[in-house]
Write an enzyme that holds these catalytic residues in place. Sequence first.
Site: not given
Length: 715
Positions: A297, A325, A344, A401-403, A408, A430, A451
């Site tokens: 760490d 999110m 949005d 926004v949506v994956e 994107k 992701s 991410h």
Amino acid sequence: MIYEGKAITVKALESGIVELKFDLKGESVNKFNRLTLNELRQAVDAIRADASVKGVIVSSGKDVFIVGADITEFVDNFKLPEAELVAGNLEANRIFNAFEDLEVPTVAAINGIALGGGLEMCLAADYRVMSTSARIGLPEVKLGIYPGFGGTVRLPRLIGSDNAIEWIAAGKENRAEDALKVGAVDAVVAPELLLAGALDLIKRAISGELDYKAKRQPKLEKLKLNAIEQMMAFETAKGFVAGQAGPNYPAPVEAIKSIQKAANFGRDKALEVEAAGFAKLAKTSVAESLIGLFLNDQELKRKAKAHDEIAHDVKQAAVLGAGIMGGGIAYQSAVKGTPILMKDIREEAIQLGLNEASKLLGNRVEKGRLTPAKMAEALNAIRPTLSYGDFANVDIVVEAVVENPKVKQAVLAEVEGQVKDDAILASNTSTISINLLAKALKRPENFVGMHFFNPVHMMPLVEVIRGEKSSDVAVATTVAYAKKMGKNPIVVNDCPGFLVNRVLFPYFGGFAKLVSAGVDFVRIDKVMEKFGWPMGPAYLMDVVGIDTGHHGRDVMAEGFPDRMKDERRSAVDALYESNRLGQKNGKGFYAYETDKRGKPKKVFDATVLDVLKPIVFEQREVTDEDIINWMMVPLCLETVRCLEDGIVETAAEADMGLVYGIGFPPFRGGALRYIDSIGVAEFVALADQYADLGPLYHPTAKLREMAKNGQRFFN
């Protein structure tokens, strides 16, 4: 000057009062390393030899008091035989005892953080005066050990065994008002009045108004508890703390046992008990892993700080895509002081995002972690919008926004035309390649991945993904913004799944193989939870979402077809096709009910067995150890590949990514430290036992070479 060293000085203040000051040269903080301990011995000897000294004030020349022992020295020290560790601790305690036994009164002036050995130094003083801004505590249990410089002996004799057990077993930092309330300190003053407060106490002790010898005496004697009181205090505490800490973290319970065993002894004999228990814990694999984790760490923080030199200051942020999110990202930015626009295309999504941020802020107010005024300030820092009208001055845009790569790319290309030329664009993806998304941009050098893990407010990790064209400034600015948000950023290079998901899906692959081999998923969950995971793989899949897992599995199979592609249908396929999507629709591997607090509660649902029956291809007998190996071997090997492929730069970053990102059991230290704990050669041999399960279980050539040469990931 009565004494002058590299870590400690002793000089006269006024009328026989001297100041013993900790100020370790070349360091930003004070810590008890070998040098400091040796100089403390010499300083105490010098004070004892000076007949003109009438009182001693202990102070710090840093912003902190003393942060504790030098953890870097633990690595080599803890390799010593147990008897040598005991002897070393007793030698250190002779120094603390010599200070405590001075024939003059002593006062510790606590200006900042005093942790571990730092607080133990203060406990050896007769009086303690504390700044309102300071924090004190004994956090050693977080390293798999307990206090070793007298903390388990002096603290219970000062504040009572119940309070001491709470402080030591929890390992948390304590505010000045809490320390005063239990009697750990004698006075609390404003920072600018600290020296004056210490002088007042020492003068009153010198004059006889305060009886410092009477104040000192309880620390030298046995605990003032009769046999029945001891049994009630210690047995109850051991049961409660064992339940809280769990079987994999023995230090909190061992600390209570040490206090109990030493309760009927005076100081010197009690310190022998402490030293023996400390040495025993220091030799455990848990201590080795947790100390390694702490050092990892620190390495992460150093690497993140190195980006500060070229990072641009983020004064205004924006997030594209509201909802849960986006609302979580907006909350995290605002609550840590960076104003953020939340855009949005749908009003209802904006409202959902605002509701999420408001709920999270309200929870903090309820728990006393935030004032209503600060909540209002944070909410005002989140500006909802349906247009790009205010984006001209934005320094960084987080796209959430949506994956879907096409969506994107379209959104990123659109926002690029609305922001200033040096604004950073960061995609919260992701699984989607940053290099692929960058193709839609005119300024790909300003683009990175960012991410976040869900839920954003709870998960400490942020993966900052460097694409082929990402500039150092873009990476550095994103790292700095993540730190500002209170996150732990790790820079990784682009590949399917990046670091964390690339490693997680082979783990899920092992789980899929087990279910297809007829192993009960409930049993698998129980075995892996006992191993140390916060939840088993079936439950984790339900929480992540079966649809999300299904999509991620396909992305990983496309990226690494040689080992992650499986032509056979799996449990995830069966559930997905049956619309059992996990917690989000109330049924996945488990079914979900709502508890009294409104949280989803998992229950076994026998109907899932019929759903899974078609994907069970055999009935294989496996042991619990087999279950662990089927799951852990592919996860560990993929972590090795990420390091070898340069996806992550260091073993420390790889391990911390897994601990922070997916809850890898901290007491095992991370995937690479787990391999080290088994032995690289032994791990390779273990993996070879499962070679028939497929390429996910095949060690790399480089790992075999490491095994042959007796190498480790951490030295």
